[in-house]
Design a protein around this motif. Structure first.
Motif, PDB file in Angstrom:
ATOM      1  N   GLN A   1      -2.872  -9.531  -1.002  1.00  0.00           N
ATOM      2  CA  GLN A   1      -1.792  -9.715  -1.966  1.00  0.00           C
ATOM      3  C   GLN A   1      -1.138 -11.056  -1.673  1.00  0.00           C
ATOM      4  O   GLN A   1      -1.130 -11.525  -0.527  1.00  0.00           O
ATOM      5  CB  GLN A   1      -0.767  -8.587  -1.876  1.00  0.00           C
ATOM      6  CG  GLN A   1       0.441  -8.707  -2.795  1.00  0.00           C
ATOM      7  CD  GLN A   1       0.093  -8.733  -4.278  1.00  0.00           C
ATOM      8  OE1 GLN A   1      -0.298  -9.780  -4.802  1.00  0.00           O
ATOM      9  NE2 GLN A   1       0.240  -7.590  -4.946  1.00  0.00           N
TER      10      GLN A   1
ATOM     11  N   GLN B   1      -6.783  -3.939   5.829  1.00  0.00           N
ATOM     12  CA  GLN B   1      -7.986  -3.154   5.584  1.00  0.00           C
ATOM     13  C   GLN B   1      -7.653  -1.671   5.639  1.00  0.00           C
ATOM     14  O   GLN B   1      -7.181  -1.159   6.638  1.00  0.00           O
ATOM     15  CB  GLN B   1      -9.064  -3.469   6.622  1.00  0.00           C
ATOM     16  CG  GLN B   1     -10.343  -2.672   6.422  1.00  0.00           C
ATOM     17  CD  GLN B   1     -11.398  -2.990   7.461  1.00  0.00           C
ATOM     18  OE1 GLN B   1     -11.343  -4.014   8.110  1.00  0.00           O
ATOM     19  NE2 GLN B   1     -12.355  -2.091   7.625  1.00  0.00           N
TER      20      GLN B   1
ATOM     21  N   LYS C   1      -8.063  -5.805   1.471  1.00  0.00           N
ATOM     22  CA  LYS C   1      -7.225  -6.135   0.324  1.00  0.00           C
ATOM     23  C   LYS C   1      -6.345  -7.335   0.641  1.00  0.00           C
ATOM     24  O   LYS C   1      -5.974  -7.563   1.797  1.00  0.00           O
ATOM     25  CB  LYS C   1      -6.354  -4.938  -0.070  1.00  0.00           C
ATOM     26  CG  LYS C   1      -7.152  -3.732  -0.543  1.00  0.00           C
ATOM     27  CD  LYS C   1      -6.249  -2.581  -0.948  1.00  0.00           C
ATOM     28  CE  LYS C   1      -7.072  -1.387  -1.418  1.00  0.00           C
ATOM     29  NZ  LYS C   1      -6.208  -0.236  -1.802  1.00  0.00           N
TER      30      LYS C   1
ATOM     31  N   GLU D   1       0.858  -1.182   0.000  1.00  0.00           N
ATOM     32  CA  GLU D   1       0.000   0.000   0.000  1.00  0.00           C
ATOM     33  C   GLU D   1       0.894   1.231   0.000  1.00  0.00           C
ATOM     34  O   GLU D   1       1.819   1.337   0.805  1.00  0.00           O
ATOM     35  CB  GLU D   1      -0.903  -0.005   1.228  1.00  0.00           C
ATOM     36  CG  GLU D   1      -1.944   1.083   1.245  1.00  0.00           C
ATOM     37  CD  GLU D   1      -3.222   0.714   0.510  1.00  0.00           C
ATOM     38  OE1 GLU D   1      -3.933   1.644   0.091  1.00  0.00           O
ATOM     39  OE2 GLU D   1      -3.511  -0.487   0.345  1.00  0.00           O
TER      40      GLU D   1
ATOM     41  N   LYS E   1      -1.708  -6.779  -8.947  1.00  0.00           N
ATOM     42  CA  LYS E   1      -2.154  -5.781  -7.971  1.00  0.00           C
ATOM     43  C   LYS E   1      -2.934  -6.500  -6.880  1.00  0.00           C
ATOM     44  O   LYS E   1      -3.409  -7.628  -7.090  1.00  0.00           O
ATOM     45  CB  LYS E   1      -3.011  -4.707  -8.637  1.00  0.00           C
ATOM     46  CG  LYS E   1      -4.300  -5.224  -9.244  1.00  0.00           C
ATOM     47  CD  LYS E   1      -5.098  -4.083  -9.859  1.00  0.00           C
ATOM     48  CE  LYS E   1      -6.414  -4.602 -10.453  1.00  0.00           C
ATOM     49  NZ  LYS E   1      -7.226  -3.499 -11.037  1.00  0.00           N
ATOM     50  N   PRO E   2      -3.080  -5.880  -5.721  1.00  0.00           N
ATOM     51  CA  PRO E   2      -3.834  -6.525  -4.641  1.00  0.00           C
ATOM     52  C   PRO E   2      -5.282  -6.787  -5.048  1.00  0.00           C
ATOM     53  O   PRO E   2      -5.878  -6.038  -5.829  1.00  0.00           O
ATOM     54  CB  PRO E   2      -3.753  -5.512  -3.495  1.00  0.00           C
ATOM     55  CG  PRO E   2      -2.544  -4.692  -3.786  1.00  0.00           C
ATOM     56  CD  PRO E   2      -2.473  -4.617  -5.282  1.00  0.00           C
TER      57      PRO E   2
ATOM     58  N   THR F   1     -11.179  -0.618   2.327  1.00  0.00           N
ATOM     59  CA  THR F   1     -11.582  -1.918   1.803  1.00  0.00           C
ATOM     60  C   THR F   1     -10.608  -2.980   2.322  1.00  0.00           C
ATOM     61  O   THR F   1      -9.500  -2.667   2.747  1.00  0.00           O
ATOM     62  CB  THR F   1     -11.564  -1.936   0.261  1.00  0.00           C
ATOM     63  OG1 THR F   1     -10.220  -1.717  -0.177  1.00  0.00           O
ATOM     64  CG2 THR F   1     -12.474  -0.874  -0.311  1.00  0.00           C
TER      65      THR F   1
ATOM     66  N   THR G   1      -9.130  -6.799  -4.171  1.00  0.00           N
ATOM     67  CA  THR G   1     -10.058  -6.133  -3.267  1.00  0.00           C
ATOM     68  C   THR G   1     -11.171  -7.111  -2.902  1.00  0.00           C
ATOM     69  O   THR G   1     -11.943  -7.529  -3.769  1.00  0.00           O
ATOM     70  CB  THR G   1     -10.653  -4.861  -3.898  1.00  0.00           C
ATOM     71  OG1 THR G   1      -9.590  -3.942  -4.163  1.00  0.00           O
ATOM     72  CG2 THR G   1     -11.645  -4.209  -2.955  1.00  0.00           C
TER      73      THR G   1
END
Length: 320
Positions: free
Chosen positions: A143, A136, A141, A112, A154-155, A139, A157
């Motif tokens: 990975q 969190q 997330k 992030e 990308k992570p 949202t 969601t």
């Protein structure tokens, strides 16, 4: 055996086996004075020899004195979370950091970027050398990075997602294994005036399996601190001063409440016996043992003087 210097205000000690008979010891202090708390580690051989120098090794920087994830992967690799403060007060960036068996830097994976929220990031070993990171920030997330270092583009969601009319989740927990990630989260549902507990499975490609039905809890105030996948395919969790068992189909099988006068949650560890006949739960105030139906077999919570949630490094199941 001194694992760290005598001074430095070391707190929040965690221990892990190194896989070859030795011990990995981790702690938090602020030795470097860089505005964040510093995660240090030490490795001891099976004979008690200090392997990472008399002061230990600086592994990463953290937000929190107590919530820092460390997992051991295959081939002696470690995974931790590293937070880097950005210049000009622009916030922080969080990374999944891998370290080799000597505690030396191996790689950083950005999770992030430019955030200002001090939120915990959970790391979960998938038992195949890979690691899931779950957090969190508005949202939920996820990975994933495999043993070779390959990660998702990308992570993923997770929320907003399959939660009906629920608002943002106020709690989540997860675990993982060879089949992938096992994630649960909850949020207030204005239609039921209760909490929806949503359970979902994700494979190592980030693809979701069939969602399980929501479990609606009658009281808002859900605190999902720890979840343990059960051997039958369901899972256990702690919330509302009680331990719950959910079936593989998402039905609430039993709820066992701990007497309020003896226990102040949450439970930090769950351990299930091989035959699923007993569950042990540990908190800062002691331990509780449950049978397969949720009946309390033994409860010593309230008997631990000056309960310290960071004083016990783990709970292991004995051979019997």
């Amino acid at each position: 055996i001194p694992a760290a210097p005598e001074s430095g205000n070391q707190i929040s000690v965690k221990c892990l086996p190194d896989g070859v008979g030795g011990l990995l010891v981790f702690w938090i202090e602020s030795r470097l004075g860089n505005g964040l708390v510093n995660l240090f580690g030490q490795r001891l051989s099976a004979s008690g020899q200090i392997l990472w120098g008399p002061g230990g090794r600086h592994l990463a920087d953290c937000f929190d004195y107590y919530r820092y994830p460390v997992v051991r992967l295959s081939e002696g690799m470690l995974a931790v979370v590293h937070n880097q403060e950005l210049a000009g007060g622009q916030g922080f960036s969080s990374y999944l950091r891998k370290l080799d068996s000597d505690g030396a830097f191996a790689s950083d994976l950005l999770l992030e970027e430019k955030h200002s929220t001090d939120y915990p990031i959970l790391l979960i070993n998938d038992s195949l050398g890979g690691v899931f990171a779950v957090w969190q920030n508005d949202t939920i997330k996820v990975q994933y990075q495999d043993e070779a270092g390959d990660a998702w583009t990308k992570p993923l969601t997770i929320w907003p997602g399959n939660t009906g009319s629920s608002t943002a989740p106020n709690a989540y927990a997860c675990n993982a294994g060879p089949d992938g990630l096992f994630l649960a989260w909850c949020g207030y549902n204005p239609n039921t005036q209760g909490c929806d507990l949503q359970v979902q499975r994700y494979d190592r490609k980030g693809e979701a399996g069939l969602p399980l039905p929501n479990v609606v809890l009658p009281v808002f105030g859900f605190y999902l601190e720890q979840m343990l996948p059960a051997r039958d395919g369901g899972f256990y969790f702690y919330a509302l001063n009680a331990v719950h068992k959910v079936s593989p189909l998402g039905a609430l099988q039993w709820r066992s409440e701990i007497p309020v006068n003896t226990h102040t949650g949450p439970f930090s560890f769950f351990v299930e016996t091989e035959d699923s006949s007993m569950l042990a739960a540990y908190s800062a105030n002691g331990m509780v043992f449950f049978d397969a139906s949720g009946n309390i077999l033994w409860n010593n919570t309230g008997n631990v003087a000056n309960g310290n949630p960071f004083g016990l490094g783990g709970v292991c199941r004995s051979s019997d």
